[in-house]
Design a protein around this motif. Structure first.
Motif, PDB file in Angstrom:
ATOM      1  N   UNK A   1       0.838  -1.178   0.000  1.00  0.00           N
ATOM      2  CA  UNK A   1       0.000   0.000   0.000  1.00  0.00           C
ATOM      3  C   UNK A   1       0.885   1.244   0.000  1.00  0.00           C
ATOM      4  N   UNK A   2       0.413   2.317  -0.618  1.00  0.00           N
ATOM      5  CA  UNK A   2       1.143   3.575  -0.723  1.00  0.00           C
ATOM      6  C   UNK A   2       0.403   4.675   0.034  1.00  0.00           C
ATOM      7  N   UNK A   3       1.183   5.606   0.580  1.00  0.00           N
ATOM      8  CA  UNK A   3       0.603   6.657   1.414  1.00  0.00           C
ATOM      9  C   UNK A   3       1.171   8.020   1.074  1.00  0.00           C
ATOM     10  N   UNK A   4       0.339   9.026   1.273  1.00  0.00           N
ATOM     11  CA  UNK A   4       0.771  10.420   1.250  1.00  0.00           C
ATOM     12  C   UNK A   4       0.670  10.892   2.690  1.00  0.00           C
ATOM     13  N   UNK A   5       1.783  11.445   3.195  1.00  0.00           N
ATOM     14  CA  UNK A   5       1.848  11.824   4.607  1.00  0.00           C
ATOM     15  C   UNK A   5       1.984  13.326   4.776  1.00  0.00           C
ATOM     16  N   UNK A   6       1.671  13.773   5.997  1.00  0.00           N
ATOM     17  CA  UNK A   6       1.751  15.185   6.365  1.00  0.00           C
ATOM     18  C   UNK A   6       2.518  15.257   7.677  1.00  0.00           C
ATOM     19  N   UNK A   7       3.703  15.861   7.637  1.00  0.00           N
ATOM     20  CA  UNK A   7       4.570  15.935   8.814  1.00  0.00           C
ATOM     21  C   UNK A   7       4.839  17.391   9.138  1.00  0.00           C
ATOM     22  N   UNK A   8       4.634  17.735  10.410  1.00  0.00           N
ATOM     23  CA  UNK A   8       4.836  19.103  10.891  1.00  0.00           C
ATOM     24  C   UNK A   8       6.251  19.262  11.435  1.00  0.00           C
ATOM     25  N   UNK A   9       6.917  20.342  10.995  1.00  0.00           N
ATOM     26  CA  UNK A   9       8.223  20.727  11.495  1.00  0.00           C
ATOM     27  C   UNK A   9       8.143  22.212  11.836  1.00  0.00           C
ATOM     28  N   UNK A  10       7.956  22.509  13.120  1.00  0.00           N
ATOM     29  CA  UNK A  10       7.741  23.893  13.574  1.00  0.00           C
ATOM     30  C   UNK A  10       6.523  24.468  12.871  1.00  0.00           C
ATOM     31  N   UNK A  11       6.712  25.393  11.938  1.00  0.00           N
ATOM     32  CA  UNK A  11       5.581  26.030  11.264  1.00  0.00           C
ATOM     33  C   UNK A  11       5.435  25.567   9.817  1.00  0.00           C
ATOM     34  N   UNK A  12       6.116  24.483   9.441  1.00  0.00           N
ATOM     35  CA  UNK A  12       6.067  23.971   8.071  1.00  0.00           C
ATOM     36  C   UNK A  12       5.473  22.569   8.065  1.00  0.00           C
ATOM     37  N   UNK A  13       4.747  22.266   6.999  1.00  0.00           N
ATOM     38  CA  UNK A  13       4.191  20.920   6.828  1.00  0.00           C
ATOM     39  C   UNK A  13       4.770  20.323   5.555  1.00  0.00           C
ATOM     40  N   UNK A  14       5.337  19.143   5.695  1.00  0.00           N
ATOM     41  CA  UNK A  14       5.853  18.413   4.538  1.00  0.00           C
ATOM     42  C   UNK A  14       4.785  17.452   4.049  1.00  0.00           C
ATOM     43  N   UNK A  15       4.531  17.491   2.761  1.00  0.00           N
ATOM     44  CA  UNK A  15       3.656  16.533   2.109  1.00  0.00           C
ATOM     45  C   UNK A  15       4.564  15.624   1.299  1.00  0.00           C
ATOM     46  N   UNK A  16       4.484  14.340   1.557  1.00  0.00           N
ATOM     47  CA  UNK A  16       5.352  13.406   0.855  1.00  0.00           C
ATOM     48  C   UNK A  16       4.662  12.101   0.575  1.00  0.00           C
ATOM     49  N   UNK A  17       5.382  11.237  -0.113  1.00  0.00           N
ATOM     50  CA  UNK A  17       4.865   9.942  -0.544  1.00  0.00           C
ATOM     51  C   UNK A  17       5.788   8.848  -0.034  1.00  0.00           C
ATOM     52  N   UNK A  18       5.224   7.758   0.444  1.00  0.00           N
ATOM     53  CA  UNK A  18       6.027   6.634   0.920  1.00  0.00           C
ATOM     54  C   UNK A  18       5.194   5.360   0.943  1.00  0.00           C
TER      55      UNK A  18
END
Length: 67
Positions: A1-18
């Protein structure tokens, strides 16, 4: 299965695929001195990730390769 994730780093959000969210969070955390927070993830592929990047393009910060 594949996912798109949302990770918070201080005031930034990373959108990525894994295929493995926990492993990806650990990889990013190892390379980052700040405490990262997994906001959530959805089932999706690179196309979904790309669509989200386009949707939020006006908010995108391009100061480095990851964030």
């Amino acid at each position: 299965m594949n996912y798109v994730y949302f990770i918070l780093n201080n005031d930034k959000v990373k959108i990525g695929y894994t295929k493995n969210v926990k492993r990806r969070l650990k990889q990013l955390q190892t390379a980052n001195g700040d405490n990262l927070i997994l906001l959530g993830y959805i089932e999706g592929d690179k196309e979904v990730e790309h669509q989200l990047h386009q949707k939020f393009d006006t908010y995108r910060i391009r100061e480095n390769g990851e964030w």
